[in-house]
Design a protein around this motif. Structure first.
Motif, PDB file in Angstrom:
ATOM      1  N   THR A  44      22.397  18.025  11.602  1.00 38.01           N
ATOM      2  CA  THR A  44      23.763  17.765  12.053  1.00 38.01           C
ATOM      3  C   THR A  44      23.853  17.883  13.567  1.00 38.01           C
ATOM      4  OG1 THR A  44      24.389  20.089  11.778  1.00 38.01           O
ATOM      5  CG2 THR A  44      24.768  18.625   9.897  1.00 38.01           C
ATOM      6  N   ILE A  45      24.959  17.405  14.122  1.00 39.73           N
ATOM      7  CA  ILE A  45      25.187  17.501  15.562  1.00 39.73           C
ATOM      8  C   ILE A  45      25.405  18.966  15.942  1.00 39.73           C
ATOM      9  CG2 ILE A  45      26.800  16.929  17.429  1.00 39.73           C
ATOM     10  CD1 ILE A  45      27.298  14.289  16.163  1.00 39.73           C
ATOM     11  N   ASN A  46      24.789  19.369  17.026  1.00 37.36           N
ATOM     12  CA  ASN A  46      25.023  20.717  17.539  1.00 37.36           C
ATOM     13  C   ASN A  46      26.399  20.779  18.198  1.00 37.36           C
ATOM     14  OD1 ASN A  46      22.266  21.596  16.976  1.00 37.36           O
ATOM     15  ND2 ASN A  46      21.695  20.229  18.649  1.00 37.36           N
ATOM     16  N   LEU A 405      27.531   8.947  15.846  1.00 41.31           N
ATOM     17  CA  LEU A 405      27.184  10.245  15.256  1.00 41.31           C
ATOM     18  C   LEU A 405      25.697  10.333  14.933  1.00 41.31           C
ATOM     19  CD1 LEU A 405      30.202  10.809  12.823  1.00 41.31           C
ATOM     20  CD2 LEU A 405      29.832  11.845  15.057  1.00 41.31           C
ATOM     21  N   SER A 406      25.143   9.259  14.398  1.00 47.39           N
ATOM     22  CA  SER A 406      23.733   9.288  14.009  1.00 47.39           C
ATOM     23  C   SER A 406      22.810   9.383  15.224  1.00 47.39           C
ATOM     24  CB  SER A 406      23.387   8.045  13.184  1.00 47.39           C
ATOM     25  OG  SER A 406      23.626   6.856  13.934  1.00 47.39           O
ATOM     26  N   VAL A 407      23.123   8.638  16.286  1.00 50.25           N
ATOM     27  CA  VAL A 407      22.279   8.692  17.491  1.00 50.25           C
ATOM     28  C   VAL A 407      22.350  10.069  18.140  1.00 50.25           C
ATOM     29  CG1 VAL A 407      22.005   7.783  19.829  1.00 50.25           C
ATOM     30  CG2 VAL A 407      22.389   6.211  17.936  1.00 50.25           C
ATOM     31  N   MET A 408      23.544  10.639  18.224  1.00 48.89           N
ATOM     32  CA  MET A 408      23.674  11.970  18.829  1.00 48.89           C
ATOM     33  C   MET A 408      22.982  13.032  17.976  1.00 48.89           C
ATOM     34  SD  MET A 408      27.482  11.997  20.496  1.00 48.89           S
ATOM     35  CE  MET A 408      27.144  13.560  21.293  1.00 48.89           C
ATOM     36  N   THR A 409      23.034  12.858  16.663  1.00 44.89           N
ATOM     37  CA  THR A 409      22.307  13.780  15.780  1.00 44.89           C
ATOM     38  C   THR A 409      20.813  13.641  15.985  1.00 44.89           C
ATOM     39  OG1 THR A 409      24.080  13.630  14.130  1.00 44.89           O
ATOM     40  CG2 THR A 409      21.956  14.481  13.393  1.00 44.89           C
ATOM     41  N   PHE A 410      20.341  12.401  16.059  1.00 48.28           N
ATOM     42  CA  PHE A 410      18.906  12.141  16.241  1.00 48.28           C
ATOM     43  C   PHE A 410      18.407  12.703  17.574  1.00 48.28           C
ATOM     44  CE2 PHE A 410      15.573   9.327  17.935  1.00 48.28           C
ATOM     45  CZ  PHE A 410      14.593   9.527  16.964  1.00 48.28           C
ATOM     46  N   LEU A 411      19.210  12.573  18.626  1.00 45.39           N
ATOM     47  CA  LEU A 411      18.804  13.052  19.950  1.00 45.39           C
ATOM     48  C   LEU A 411      18.914  14.564  20.090  1.00 45.39           C
ATOM     49  CD1 LEU A 411      20.496  10.355  22.253  1.00 45.39           C
ATOM     50  CD2 LEU A 411      18.084  10.531  21.642  1.00 45.39           C
ATOM     51  N   GLY A 412      19.559  15.221  19.119  1.00 48.78           N
ATOM     52  CA  GLY A 412      19.779  16.662  19.232  1.00 48.78           C
ATOM     53  C   GLY A 412      20.813  16.995  20.279  1.00 48.78           C
ATOM     54  N   ALA A 413      21.724  16.053  20.533  1.00 47.04           N
ATOM     55  CA  ALA A 413      22.754  16.257  21.556  1.00 47.04           C
ATOM     56  C   ALA A 413      23.772  17.288  21.088  1.00 47.04           C
ATOM     57  CB  ALA A 413      23.450  14.935  21.869  1.00 47.04           C
ATOM     58  N   THR A 414      24.464  17.862  22.056  1.00 50.34           N
ATOM     59  CA  THR A 414      25.496  18.855  21.772  1.00 50.34           C
ATOM     60  C   THR A 414      26.859  18.215  21.955  1.00 50.34           C
ATOM     61  OG1 THR A 414      24.072  20.675  22.499  1.00 50.34           O
ATOM     62  CG2 THR A 414      26.439  21.097  22.415  1.00 50.34           C
ATOM     63  N   LEU A 415      27.679  18.318  20.918  1.00 49.41           N
ATOM     64  CA  LEU A 415      29.021  17.744  20.971  1.00 49.41           C
ATOM     65  C   LEU A 415      30.006  18.774  21.515  1.00 49.41           C
ATOM     66  CD1 LEU A 415      30.837  15.301  20.260  1.00 49.41           C
ATOM     67  CD2 LEU A 415      31.223  16.368  18.027  1.00 49.41           C
ATOM     68  N   THR A 416      30.712  18.400  22.581  1.00 49.52           N
ATOM     69  CA  THR A 416      31.714  19.267  23.187  1.00 49.52           C
ATOM     70  C   THR A 416      33.090  18.629  23.054  1.00 49.52           C
ATOM     71  OG1 THR A 416      31.417  18.220  25.356  1.00 49.52           O
ATOM     72  CG2 THR A 416      30.016  20.126  24.852  1.00 49.52           C
ATOM     73  N   LEU A 417      34.107  19.364  23.480  1.00 49.91           N
ATOM     74  CA  LEU A 417      35.454  18.828  23.416  1.00 49.91           C
ATOM     75  C   LEU A 417      35.602  17.570  24.281  1.00 49.91           C
ATOM     76  CD1 LEU A 417      38.008  19.537  21.891  1.00 49.91           C
ATOM     77  CD2 LEU A 417      38.788  20.852  23.860  1.00 49.91           C
ATOM     78  N   PRO A 418      35.068  17.550  25.525  1.00 48.01           N
ATOM     79  CA  PRO A 418      35.077  16.286  26.278  1.00 48.01           C
ATOM     80  C   PRO A 418      34.286  15.193  25.574  1.00 48.01           C
ATOM     81  CG  PRO A 418      34.681  18.117  27.767  1.00 48.01           C
ATOM     82  CD  PRO A 418      34.604  18.666  26.378  1.00 48.01           C
ATOM     83  N   GLY A 419      33.255  15.576  24.803  1.00 44.49           N
ATOM     84  CA  GLY A 419      32.513  14.580  24.045  1.00 44.49           C
ATOM     85  C   GLY A 419      33.367  13.927  22.978  1.00 44.49           C
ATOM     86  N   ILE A 420      34.239  14.715  22.347  1.00 44.06           N
ATOM     87  CA  ILE A 420      35.176  14.144  21.375  1.00 44.06           C
ATOM     88  C   ILE A 420      36.119  13.171  22.083  1.00 44.06           C
ATOM     89  CG2 ILE A 420      37.086  14.685  19.815  1.00 44.06           C
ATOM     90  CD1 ILE A 420      35.686  17.247  19.080  1.00 44.06           C
ATOM     91  N   ALA A 421      36.556  13.547  23.282  1.00 41.40           N
ATOM     92  CA  ALA A 421      37.396  12.629  24.062  1.00 41.40           C
ATOM     93  C   ALA A 421      36.648  11.328  24.342  1.00 41.40           C
ATOM     94  CB  ALA A 421      37.808  13.291  25.371  1.00 41.40           C
ATOM     95  N   GLY A 422      35.338  11.435  24.586  1.00 45.88           N
ATOM     96  CA  GLY A 422      34.533  10.233  24.792  1.00 45.88           C
ATOM     97  C   GLY A 422      34.481   9.358  23.559  1.00 45.88           C
ATOM     98  N   GLY A 486      27.524  20.495  32.289  1.00 46.37           N
ATOM     99  CA  GLY A 486      28.370  21.030  31.242  1.00 46.37           C
ATOM    100  C   GLY A 486      29.228  19.981  30.565  1.00 46.37           C
ATOM    101  N   PRO A 487      30.563  20.148  30.605  1.00 45.19           N
ATOM    102  CA  PRO A 487      31.471  19.231  29.919  1.00 45.19           C
ATOM    103  C   PRO A 487      31.361  17.793  30.414  1.00 45.19           C
ATOM    104  CG  PRO A 487      32.621  21.240  30.555  1.00 45.19           C
ATOM    105  CD  PRO A 487      31.289  21.282  31.205  1.00 45.19           C
ATOM    106  N   ILE A 488      31.089  17.609  31.707  1.00 44.35           N
ATOM    107  CA  ILE A 488      30.954  16.253  32.252  1.00 44.35           C
ATOM    108  C   ILE A 488      29.778  15.533  31.596  1.00 44.35           C
ATOM    109  CG2 ILE A 488      30.649  14.887  34.337  1.00 44.35           C
ATOM    110  CD1 ILE A 488      33.275  16.370  34.247  1.00 44.35           C
ATOM    111  N   LYS A 489      28.657  16.253  31.437  1.00 48.93           N
ATOM    112  CA  LYS A 489      27.492  15.653  30.783  1.00 48.93           C
ATOM    113  C   LYS A 489      27.813  15.272  29.343  1.00 48.93           C
ATOM    114  CE  LYS A 489      23.492  17.596  33.237  1.00 48.93           C
ATOM    115  NZ  LYS A 489      22.746  16.363  33.426  1.00 48.93           N
ATOM    116  N   GLY A 490      28.554  16.167  28.640  1.00 49.99           N
ATOM    117  CA  GLY A 490      28.911  15.874  27.254  1.00 49.99           C
ATOM    118  C   GLY A 490      29.739  14.618  27.124  1.00 49.99           C
TER     119      GLY A 490
END
Length: 528
Positions: A44-46, A405-422, A486-490
């Motif tokens: 799952t997404i971190n 969702l699948s690509v971010m899960t595959f990459l091991g990316a971390t989902l943040t609140l700004p990421g949800i905005a993205g 941090g949040p900007i990267k997300g």
């Protein structure tokens, strides 16, 4: 443009099936995942700090102390160089001292020895300049060496902090440098923040010093002897008393040759920390204990004495124990920081933010509501304005979110609140390409073109516009990811993945659906 070969259909189909399967664990509960087949993806997404709670720390490395320690070590090197009689000349000097601003200073008693002293120091030391004013000698690091030392201290601090955090068992931590002397650490999911700070912020400088039995309280201390204290604490950790020890300042052995450290229990059942040296440390420890049988040796950690046993016999096995009225947790934590190694300089926490799990849960719920409401609004508007074509775009939009969702899960990316905005922003941008295509098809239909020509012209004419718009946005996202933190990267990561996914779904998935309908229905006209 209307040709959609079999290989392209297979490629799109495989990508869509993979995206759905890989994204599925993010929307299923753990109980539902247990009932799924074993071949199903389970990753799952971190979740970031702002979504699952935890601690955000900004640490500052004390570069002045690091420099002070380097000059103290250089003092010993200078004394050793001046004691070296290989040249046949005895060097007499006085007043050798050091400070972090001007370096090491001393006075040579015989003016004729000054050239010899400078030659000895130049050959024994690297990265320094040696100056003299008469018989007064000054030794200091060059600016290039100081820059190199600061960079090395920060890099070493980062490496040791990563090892400590890994030992602490934090999932997907963020550890990165900020400027020339600061480190940012984010620990998602950590609930015991005070324990985490103790493990991370401890310098863990382990040294072994011989006790100077000739020193007496109230009397002038011999040269090279200092006062160290053993802290007597109660069960709550409150300091009740301080016991002074007179120790030789220069350590007989340091923890740099430590091979392992683990918590254990002594013969009385009290928690202790067992340490093991590597081969070089074992040899040095054995030589030191052999030469000082009958004397007391103090084990000092971060300037505090933990024990000072009498050396009854040589210790040749390279093992020792640190005792100090530990709790089991304290013994485990101390062994953790000793295994990771000592920091090159003390660090201090200059900023601390703690996000509670309940606040993180609220953020997840708010983000979920925003995504769902935005998604539904877009689906409704596309269906109203573009009818069947709009429904095709809506299907592509569903796959678009699954692909993100699948690509971010595959990459091991971390989902943040700004990421949800993205993601919310990407939902709107994903249909923008379809809007351009559909409007162009509508224009071509109004000009009197047949449905097949209108659709072909619409996709061909809008392609370059879609490509240009998405590339410019992607460039901005890449710059934000590279320069932000941090949040900007997300946000930048989610936006980048969303842009690529939207181009794939808008240009290929929507087109596939419309062409399939066109070949099956073969309409005579299109509703403008």
């Amino acid at each position: 443009m209307l040709n959609f070969p079999l290989w392209k259909k297979l490629m799109v189909g495989v990508v869509l099936v993979w995206s759905v399967l890989a994204a599925l664990p993010n929307v299923l509960t753990p109980a539902q995942m247990e009932n799924m087949p074993s071949f199903m993806p389970s990753k799952t997404i971190n979740l970031g700090l702002d979504l699952q709670g935890g601690a955000h720390l900004v640490l500052q490395v004390d570069m002045e102390t690091a420099l002070k320690q380097s000059y103290e070590k250089m003092e010993d090197d200078v004394r050793a160089a001046l004691r070296d009689r290989s040249s046949g000349t005895r060097i007499n000097y006085r007043g050798l001292r050091s400070n972090t601003e001007t370096g090491i200073h001393f006075t040579v008693l015989n003016p004729a020895d000054v050239p010899t002293v400078k030659e000895k120091l130049h050959s024994a030391l690297t990265g320094v300049f040696v100056l003299n004013e008469g018989t007064n000698i000054a030794v200091a690091y060059t600016p290039e060496e100081l820059t190199k030392m600061r960079k090395h201290a920060l890099e070493q601090t980062l490496e040791i902090l990563r090892m400590r955090v890994d030992e602490f068992g934090v999932s997907e931590p963020l550890i990165q440098r900020q400027g020339d002397d600061r480190v940012i650490i984010e620990l998602p999911g950590v609930t015991d923040v005070s324990r985490a700070k103790d493990i991370i912020g401890r310098t863990a400088q382990l040294t072994f010093h011989l006790v100077d039995e000739s020193a007496r309280a109230g009397h002038r201390l011999p040269a090279g002897t200092g006062v160290f204290y053993e802290l007597i604490k109660d069960e709550a950790g409150t300091v009740l008393d301080k016991v002074p020890y007179f120790l030789v300042k220069r350590p007989a052995l340091t923890g740099e040759n430590l091979n392992n450290a683990s918590s254990a229990f002594d013969q009385y059942g009290n928690p202790v920390v067992s340490i093991t040296f590597d081969s070089r440390g074992t040899r040095k420890f054995g030589d030191m204990t052999k030469e000082n049988v009958g004397r007391r040796m103090a084990i000092v950690l971060d300037g505090n004495v933990y024990s000072a046993p009498v050396l009854r016999e040589p210790i040749l096995g390279g093992k020792a124990q640190i005792s100090g009225n530990f709790t089991v947790t304290e013994a485990n934590d101390l062994s953790t920081v000793l295994r990771a190694g000592a920091l090159p300089a003390p660090i201090s926490i200059i900023e601390e933010r703690t996000v509670g799990p309940s606040l993180g849960a609220d953020s997840i719920e708010a983000g979920r509501i925003a995504v769902v409401y935005g998604f539904i609004a877009v689906l409704i508007l596309m269906a109203i304005f573009y009818g069947g074509f709009g429904m095709a775009a809506n299907v592509a939009l569903l796959f678009n979110v699954a692909l993100i969702l699948s690509v971010m899960t595959f990459l091991g990316a971390t989902l943040t609140l700004p990421g949800i905005a993205g993601i919310v922003l990407t939902i709107g941008m994903a249909v923008d390409a379809n809007v351009l295509i559909f409007e162009r098809i509508r224009e071509e239909t109004q000009r009197g073109l047949s449905p097949m020509l209108a659709i072909d012209t619409g996709f061909r004419s809008a392609f370059l516009t879609i490509l240009d718009a998405n590339i410019t946005t992607l460039i901005a996202a890449v710059v934000m990811f590279g320069m932000g933190s941090g949040p900007i990267k997300g946000f930048a990561l989610t936006l980048s993945v969303g842009i690529l996914a939207s181009m794939f779904t808008a240009i290929l998935v929507t087109r596939w659906q419309i062409l399939a309908w066109l070949m099956r229905a073969r309409p005579k006209t299109l509703k403008a």
